[in-house]
Design a protein around this motif. Structure first.
Motif, PDB file in Angstrom:
ATOM      1  N   GLU A 261       0.813  -1.211   0.000  1.00 36.12           N
ATOM      2  CA  GLU A 261       0.000   0.000   0.000  1.00 36.12           C
ATOM      3  C   GLU A 261       0.848   1.264   0.000  1.00 36.12           C
ATOM      4  OE1 GLU A 261      -2.411  -0.630   3.447  1.00 36.12           O
ATOM      5  OE2 GLU A 261      -3.727  -2.039   2.415  1.00 36.12           O
ATOM      6  N   THR A 262       2.171   1.113   0.059  1.00 39.08           N
ATOM      7  CA  THR A 262       3.033   2.294   0.162  1.00 39.08           C
ATOM      8  C   THR A 262       3.672   2.688  -1.153  1.00 39.08           C
ATOM      9  OG1 THR A 262       4.936   0.941   0.764  1.00 39.08           O
ATOM     10  CG2 THR A 262       3.567   1.799   2.567  1.00 39.08           C
ATOM     11  N   ASP A 263       3.948   1.723  -2.011  1.00 42.30           N
ATOM     12  CA  ASP A 263       4.624   2.006  -3.271  1.00 42.30           C
ATOM     13  C   ASP A 263       3.662   1.852  -4.434  1.00 42.30           C
ATOM     14  OD1 ASP A 263       7.047   2.538  -2.072  1.00 42.30           O
ATOM     15  OD2 ASP A 263       7.809   0.504  -2.321  1.00 42.30           O
ATOM     16  N   TYR A 264       4.117   2.258  -5.576  1.00 43.76           N
ATOM     17  CA  TYR A 264       3.338   2.147  -6.799  1.00 43.76           C
ATOM     18  C   TYR A 264       3.277   0.690  -7.240  1.00 43.76           C
ATOM     19  CZ  TYR A 264       2.119   2.703 -11.707  1.00 43.76           C
ATOM     20  OH  TYR A 264       1.523   2.593 -12.926  1.00 43.76           O
ATOM     21  N   VAL A 265       2.087   0.148  -7.390  1.00 43.33           N
ATOM     22  CA  VAL A 265       1.900  -1.224  -7.856  1.00 43.33           C
ATOM     23  C   VAL A 265       1.421  -1.167  -9.298  1.00 43.33           C
ATOM     24  CG1 VAL A 265       0.631  -3.376  -7.517  1.00 43.33           C
ATOM     25  CG2 VAL A 265       1.384  -2.049  -5.539  1.00 43.33           C
ATOM     26  N   LEU A 266       2.157  -1.833 -10.173  1.00 45.04           N
ATOM     27  CA  LEU A 266       1.837  -1.819 -11.597  1.00 45.04           C
ATOM     28  C   LEU A 266       0.639  -2.696 -11.929  1.00 45.04           C
ATOM     29  CD1 LEU A 266       5.418  -2.271 -13.065  1.00 45.04           C
ATOM     30  CD2 LEU A 266       4.024  -0.211 -13.165  1.00 45.04           C
ATOM     31  N   PRO A 267      -0.090  -2.324 -12.971  1.00 42.08           N
ATOM     32  CA  PRO A 267      -1.163  -3.210 -13.454  1.00 42.08           C
ATOM     33  C   PRO A 267      -0.524  -4.389 -14.209  1.00 42.08           C
ATOM     34  CG  PRO A 267      -0.970  -1.292 -14.873  1.00 42.08           C
ATOM     35  CD  PRO A 267      -0.017  -1.072 -13.723  1.00 42.08           C
ATOM     36  N   PRO A 268      -1.328  -5.386 -14.578  1.00 43.80           N
ATOM     37  CA  PRO A 268      -0.802  -6.508 -15.376  1.00 43.80           C
ATOM     38  C   PRO A 268      -0.221  -6.016 -16.704  1.00 43.80           C
ATOM     39  CG  PRO A 268      -3.000  -6.994 -14.537  1.00 43.80           C
ATOM     40  CD  PRO A 268      -2.732  -5.562 -14.223  1.00 43.80           C
ATOM     41  N   VAL A 269       0.713  -6.774 -17.249  1.00 46.65           N
ATOM     42  CA  VAL A 269       1.409  -6.392 -18.482  1.00 46.65           C
ATOM     43  C   VAL A 269       0.433  -6.121 -19.626  1.00 46.65           C
ATOM     44  CG1 VAL A 269       3.077  -7.157 -20.231  1.00 46.65           C
ATOM     45  CG2 VAL A 269       3.510  -7.610 -17.812  1.00 46.65           C
ATOM     46  N   GLY A 270      -0.641  -6.861 -19.703  1.00 46.82           N
ATOM     47  CA  GLY A 270      -1.627  -6.660 -20.760  1.00 46.82           C
ATOM     48  C   GLY A 270      -2.276  -5.284 -20.745  1.00 46.82           C
ATOM     49  N   GLN A 271      -2.159  -4.575 -19.634  1.00 46.74           N
ATOM     50  CA  GLN A 271      -2.725  -3.225 -19.521  1.00 46.74           C
ATOM     51  C   GLN A 271      -1.687  -2.123 -19.748  1.00 46.74           C
ATOM     52  OE1 GLN A 271      -4.870  -2.885 -15.812  1.00 46.74           O
ATOM     53  NE2 GLN A 271      -5.950  -4.807 -16.159  1.00 46.74           N
ATOM     54  N   TRP A 272      -0.432  -2.484 -19.967  1.00 48.52           N
ATOM     55  CA  TRP A 272       0.607  -1.486 -20.225  1.00 48.52           C
ATOM     56  C   TRP A 272       0.436  -0.944 -21.635  1.00 48.52           C
ATOM     57  CZ3 TRP A 272       5.773  -4.247 -18.569  1.00 48.52           C
ATOM     58  CH2 TRP A 272       5.719  -4.557 -17.206  1.00 48.52           C
ATOM     59  N   HIS A 273       0.882   0.285 -21.855  1.00 47.48           N
ATOM     60  CA  HIS A 273       0.874   0.780 -23.235  1.00 47.48           C
ATOM     61  C   HIS A 273       1.958   0.039 -24.013  1.00 47.48           C
ATOM     62  CE1 HIS A 273       4.495   3.331 -22.943  1.00 47.48           C
ATOM     63  NE2 HIS A 273       4.069   3.670 -21.737  1.00 47.48           N
ATOM     64  N   GLY A 274       1.773  -0.066 -25.309  1.00 45.42           N
ATOM     65  CA  GLY A 274       2.649  -0.875 -26.162  1.00 45.42           C
ATOM     66  C   GLY A 274       4.115  -0.525 -26.057  1.00 45.42           C
ATOM     67  N   GLY A 275       4.425   0.747 -25.930  1.00 42.03           N
ATOM     68  CA  GLY A 275       5.824   1.165 -25.840  1.00 42.03           C
ATOM     69  C   GLY A 275       6.507   0.671 -24.579  1.00 42.03           C
ATOM     70  N   LYS A 276       5.788   0.634 -23.466  1.00 45.31           N
ATOM     71  CA  LYS A 276       6.369   0.156 -22.208  1.00 45.31           C
ATOM     72  C   LYS A 276       6.653  -1.337 -22.294  1.00 45.31           C
ATOM     73  CE  LYS A 276       7.382   1.691 -18.737  1.00 45.31           C
ATOM     74  NZ  LYS A 276       8.760   2.057 -18.340  1.00 45.31           N
ATOM     75  N   ALA A 277       5.700  -2.106 -22.766  1.00 43.85           N
ATOM     76  CA  ALA A 277       5.899  -3.554 -22.884  1.00 43.85           C
ATOM     77  C   ALA A 277       7.039  -3.860 -23.853  1.00 43.85           C
ATOM     78  CB  ALA A 277       4.608  -4.229 -23.342  1.00 43.85           C
ATOM     79  N   ARG A 278       7.087  -3.168 -24.977  1.00 41.58           N
ATOM     80  CA  ARG A 278       8.158  -3.386 -25.953  1.00 41.58           C
ATOM     81  C   ARG A 278       9.514  -3.024 -25.348  1.00 41.58           C
ATOM     82  NH1 ARG A 278       6.722   0.015 -29.465  1.00 41.58           N
ATOM     83  NH2 ARG A 278       8.292   1.559 -29.032  1.00 41.58           N
ATOM     84  N   GLY A 279       9.573  -1.916 -24.610  1.00 41.98           N
ATOM     85  CA  GLY A 279      10.831  -1.495 -23.993  1.00 41.98           C
ATOM     86  C   GLY A 279      11.367  -2.500 -22.992  1.00 41.98           C
ATOM     87  N   ILE A 280      10.498  -3.031 -22.147  1.00 47.98           N
ATOM     88  CA  ILE A 280      10.932  -4.036 -21.168  1.00 47.98           C
ATOM     89  C   ILE A 280      11.328  -5.323 -21.883  1.00 47.98           C
ATOM     90  CG2 ILE A 280      10.174  -5.490 -19.237  1.00 47.98           C
ATOM     91  CD1 ILE A 280      10.762  -2.559 -18.500  1.00 47.98           C
ATOM     92  N   ARG A 281      10.555  -5.709 -22.898  1.00 46.69           N
ATOM     93  CA  ARG A 281      10.888  -6.914 -23.672  1.00 46.69           C
ATOM     94  C   ARG A 281      12.268  -6.780 -24.305  1.00 46.69           C
ATOM     95  NH1 ARG A 281       6.775  -6.923 -26.944  1.00 46.69           N
ATOM     96  NH2 ARG A 281       7.839  -5.869 -28.630  1.00 46.69           N
ATOM     97  N   GLU A 282      12.571  -5.634 -24.892  1.00 46.25           N
ATOM     98  CA  GLU A 282      13.882  -5.418 -25.507  1.00 46.25           C
ATOM     99  C   GLU A 282      14.985  -5.360 -24.454  1.00 46.25           C
ATOM    100  OE1 GLU A 282      13.269  -1.881 -27.830  1.00 46.25           O
ATOM    101  OE2 GLU A 282      12.074  -2.956 -29.347  1.00 46.25           O
ATOM    102  N   PHE A 283      14.697  -4.757 -23.308  1.00 46.66           N
ATOM    103  CA  PHE A 283      15.671  -4.665 -22.221  1.00 46.66           C
ATOM    104  C   PHE A 283      16.045  -6.056 -21.694  1.00 46.66           C
ATOM    105  CE2 PHE A 283      16.332  -4.022 -17.536  1.00 46.66           C
ATOM    106  CZ  PHE A 283      17.554  -3.388 -17.629  1.00 46.66           C
ATOM    107  N   LEU A 284      15.072  -6.967 -21.616  1.00 44.15           N
ATOM    108  CA  LEU A 284      15.312  -8.311 -21.096  1.00 44.15           C
ATOM    109  C   LEU A 284      15.837  -9.289 -22.146  1.00 44.15           C
ATOM    110  CD1 LEU A 284      12.170  -8.755 -18.821  1.00 44.15           C
ATOM    111  CD2 LEU A 284      14.535  -8.391 -18.094  1.00 44.15           C
ATOM    112  N   ASP A 285      15.863  -8.908 -23.389  1.00 48.06           N
ATOM    113  CA  ASP A 285      16.308  -9.794 -24.472  1.00 48.06           C
ATOM    114  C   ASP A 285      17.709 -10.328 -24.165  1.00 48.06           C
ATOM    115  OD1 ASP A 285      17.306 -10.887 -26.913  1.00 48.06           O
ATOM    116  OD2 ASP A 285      15.931  -9.614 -28.044  1.00 48.06           O
ATOM    117  N   PRO A 286      17.898 -11.657 -24.183  1.00 44.18           N
ATOM    118  CA  PRO A 286      19.212 -12.220 -23.863  1.00 44.18           C
ATOM    119  C   PRO A 286      20.312 -11.813 -24.847  1.00 44.18           C
ATOM    120  CG  PRO A 286      17.688 -13.945 -24.536  1.00 44.18           C
ATOM    121  CD  PRO A 286      16.910 -12.684 -24.451  1.00 44.18           C
ATOM    122  N   ASP A 287      19.948 -11.313 -26.017  1.00 43.94           N
ATOM    123  CA  ASP A 287      20.956 -10.838 -26.962  1.00 43.94           C
ATOM    124  C   ASP A 287      21.322  -9.371 -26.729  1.00 43.94           C
ATOM    125  OD1 ASP A 287      21.187 -13.286 -28.228  1.00 43.94           O
ATOM    126  OD2 ASP A 287      19.527 -12.846 -29.595  1.00 43.94           O
TER     127      ASP A 287
END
Length: 172
Positions: free
Chosen positions: A68-94
């Protein structure tokens, strides 16, 4: 099962500092890649105050939903496309820049309801210091468990409340 390893991509990224690399398999046929490589946040040899705990993704996020103290994110399906793409690219093993594992804190508090008010029932509450997007994306992409870093005082509580049932080798 998230395990420390030195796979080719991980070894390339960690070659300069010889730190262990955890490879987290993605089980739900993630269309972009089948694993994520993570390194420690506090990898310095002198830092003995932080521990790596391999957590169950569902249990960790359930505890994080109670924060209840920090910002809790919604599920990934509710993120805007740019945020999901950015995290996906950031986590890419390559990606030449290997991401660090999430860094969390955990406390135990009274549960809501009568048993909690009587002090008979407690629940875990996880707060992310860093890596909430990573953790939520890993779970969304099919990771059943993954490593997080936590202060040594909280490691046993995190393991008890959110620990993964699978065994993981400890890096040397």
């Amino acid at each position: 099962m998230a395990t420390p390893t030195s796979s080719p991509a991980a070894a390339r990224a960690a070659a300069t500092d010889s730190e262990p690399v955890w490879v987290v398999p993605l089980h739900d046929h993630h269309p972009y890649y089948d694993r994520v490589c993570l390194r420690r946040v506090f990898a310095h040899e002198q830092d003995r105050r932080h521990r790596v705990v391999v957590v169950d993704a569902v249990k960790l996020l359930a505890c994080a939903e109670r924060d209840e103290t920090d910002y809790v994110l919604p599920p990934v399906g509710q993120w805007h496309g740019g945020k999901a793409r950015g995290i996906r690219e950031f986590l890419d093993p390559d990606n030449p820049r290997m991401p660090t594992m999430p860094y969390v804190t955990i406390v135990r508090r009274r549960a809501r309801g009568l048993l909690g008010m009587l002090g008979l029932e407690h629940v875990g509450v996880v707060s992310f210091r860093n890596g909430q997007h990573r953790a939520r994306y890993l779970a969304h992409a099919g990771a059943r468990s993954f490593p997080v870093e936590v202060h040594e005082r909280e490691a046993s509580l995190l393991m008890a409340l959110c620990g993964a049932s699978e065994s993981v080798a400890v890096p040397q």
